[in-house]
Write an enzyme that holds these catalytic residues in place. Structure first.
Site, PDB file in Angstrom:
ATOM      1  N   GLY A  46     -14.692-139.524   6.588  1.00  0.00           N
ATOM      2  CA  GLY A  46     -14.290-138.936   8.348  1.00  0.00           C
ATOM      3  C   GLY A  46     -15.330-138.938   8.797  1.00  0.00           C
ATOM      4  O   GLY A  46     -16.880-139.206   8.791  1.00  0.00           O
ATOM      5  N   GLN A  51     -20.498-138.808  16.632  1.00  0.00           N
ATOM      6  CA  GLN A  51     -21.809-139.322  15.397  1.00  0.00           C
ATOM      7  C   GLN A  51     -22.430-139.816  15.993  1.00  0.00           C
ATOM      8  O   GLN A  51     -23.325-140.216  15.532  1.00  0.00           O
ATOM      9  CB  GLN A  51     -21.617-138.800  13.830  1.00  0.00           C
ATOM     10  CG  GLN A  51     -20.006-137.243  14.065  1.00  0.00           C
ATOM     11  CD  GLN A  51     -20.005-137.453  12.371  1.00  0.00           C
ATOM     12  OE1 GLN A  51     -18.830-137.038  12.114  1.00  0.00           O
ATOM     13  NE2 GLN A  51     -20.532-136.660  11.451  1.00  0.00           N
ATOM     14  N   CYS A  89     -20.771-132.595   5.841  1.00  0.00           N
ATOM     15  CA  CYS A  89     -21.400-133.823   7.356  1.00  0.00           C
ATOM     16  C   CYS A  89     -22.449-134.556   7.047  1.00  0.00           C
ATOM     17  O   CYS A  89     -23.181-134.479   7.010  1.00  0.00           O
ATOM     18  CB  CYS A  89     -21.055-132.503   8.105  1.00  0.00           C
ATOM     19  SG  CYS A  89     -21.113-133.435   9.890  1.00  0.00           S
ATOM     20  N   LEU A  90     -21.745-136.262   7.507  1.00  0.00           N
ATOM     21  CA  LEU A  90     -22.729-136.830   7.196  1.00  0.00           C
ATOM     22  C   LEU A  90     -24.371-136.378   8.464  1.00  0.00           C
ATOM     23  O   LEU A  90     -24.525-137.058   8.700  1.00  0.00           O
ATOM     24  CB  LEU A  90     -21.767-138.381   7.812  1.00  0.00           C
ATOM     25  CG  LEU A  90     -20.891-138.865   6.728  1.00  0.00           C
ATOM     26  CD1 LEU A  90     -20.161-140.155   7.953  1.00  0.00           C
ATOM     27  CD2 LEU A  90     -21.863-138.488   5.152  1.00  0.00           C
ATOM     28  N   HIS A 131     -12.246-131.052  10.444  1.00  0.00           N
ATOM     29  CA  HIS A 131     -13.364-131.254  10.710  1.00  0.00           C
ATOM     30  C   HIS A 131     -13.633-132.234  11.893  1.00  0.00           C
ATOM     31  O   HIS A 131     -14.742-131.724  12.769  1.00  0.00           O
ATOM     32  CB  HIS A 131     -14.175-131.613   9.526  1.00  0.00           C
ATOM     33  CG  HIS A 131     -15.633-131.797   9.567  1.00  0.00           C
ATOM     34  ND1 HIS A 131     -16.317-131.316   8.748  1.00  0.00           N
ATOM     35  CD2 HIS A 131     -16.250-132.942   9.785  1.00  0.00           C
ATOM     36  CE1 HIS A 131     -17.809-132.244   8.893  1.00  0.00           C
ATOM     37  NE2 HIS A 131     -17.873-132.747   9.753  1.00  0.00           N
ATOM     38  N   GLU A 132     -12.931-133.098  11.616  1.00  0.00           N
ATOM     39  CA  GLU A 132     -13.653-134.312  12.469  1.00  0.00           C
ATOM     40  C   GLU A 132     -12.847-133.599  13.779  1.00  0.00           C
ATOM     41  O   GLU A 132     -13.658-134.317  14.848  1.00  0.00           O
ATOM     42  CB  GLU A 132     -13.339-135.728  12.149  1.00  0.00           C
ATOM     43  CG  GLU A 132     -13.590-136.365  10.807  1.00  0.00           C
ATOM     44  CD  GLU A 132     -15.084-136.009  10.787  1.00  0.00           C
ATOM     45  OE1 GLU A 132     -15.925-136.755  11.700  1.00  0.00           O
ATOM     46  OE2 GLU A 132     -14.896-136.139   9.758  1.00  0.00           O
ATOM     47  N   HIS A 135     -15.648-132.115  15.693  1.00  0.00           N
ATOM     48  CA  HIS A 135     -16.763-132.533  16.294  1.00  0.00           C
ATOM     49  C   HIS A 135     -16.531-133.757  18.204  1.00  0.00           C
ATOM     50  O   HIS A 135     -17.474-133.287  19.112  1.00  0.00           O
ATOM     51  CB  HIS A 135     -17.330-133.889  15.532  1.00  0.00           C
ATOM     52  CG  HIS A 135     -17.884-133.871  14.502  1.00  0.00           C
ATOM     53  ND1 HIS A 135     -18.922-133.224  14.585  1.00  0.00           N
ATOM     54  CD2 HIS A 135     -17.184-134.069  13.467  1.00  0.00           C
ATOM     55  CE1 HIS A 135     -19.430-133.443  13.132  1.00  0.00           C
ATOM     56  NE2 HIS A 135     -18.309-134.193  12.194  1.00  0.00           N
TER      57      HIS A 135
HETATM   58 ZN    ZN Z   1     -18.731-134.214  10.700  1.00  0.00          ZN
END
Ligand code: ZN
Length: 164
Positions: A46, A51, A89-90, A131-132, A135
């Protein structure tokens, strides 16, 4: 399409509340395509627009069939059950933490043309929706966990037969 740089924890863009998308134009399509290319390259499940530094309510989530779902202006409309698992998380590279999430989550969103739809995910996909979407309001998973682990620490725990 272009590969974008993924911002990491500490970057101010990751703690901002994102604005809704109002125009379903080429600029939005380019953003969705860039997010998908960047996510594929990073081999994540995701990615949210903030991000890559774009403060708009747009996320990509990989579903159980490995398709990338484009979610514009997404909101959670129902959730049920509970799951506890390791989450990463990226934007928090190399760290994972245990986070409790609902097990089934339904999201209502718009597609790239502005049409509304609903999609339901279970387990990892449900986790990813939560999670997304967080953000988009400037929150990271690290706020839900008391301890972060490195891949090495997790490997060592697994070798010893321990649960994190
Ligand atoms: Zn994330």
């Amino acid at each position: 399409m272009a590969l974008r740089k993924i911002l990491t924890m500490g970057d101010p863009a990751l703690s901002k509340c994102c604005r809704p998308v109002e125009r379903f134009d080429q600029k939005l399509h380019d953003l969705l395509d860039d997010l998908k290319e960047t996510l594929a390259r990073a081999e994540g499940v995701g990615l949210a627009a903030p991000q890559i530094g774009i403060l708009r309510r747009v996320v990509i989530v990989v579903d159980a069939e490995e398709n990338m779902i484009e979610l514009v202006n997404p909101v959670i409309v129902s959730q049920s059950g509970e799951q506890e698992g390791m989450e990463g998380c990226l934007s928090v590279p190399g760290k994972w933490g245990k986070v409790v999430r609902p097990n089934i989550v339904t999201v209502r969103a718009q597609d790239r043309n502005g049409d509304f739809f609903e999609t339901t995910g279970e387990e990892l996909v449900a986790r990813c929706f939560c999670h997304e979407l967080e953000h988009l309001d400037g929150h990271l998973f690290v706020e839900h966990t008391s301890q972060l682990y490195t891949a090495e620490e997790l490997d060592e725990m697994e070798a010893r037969g321990e649960e994190p």
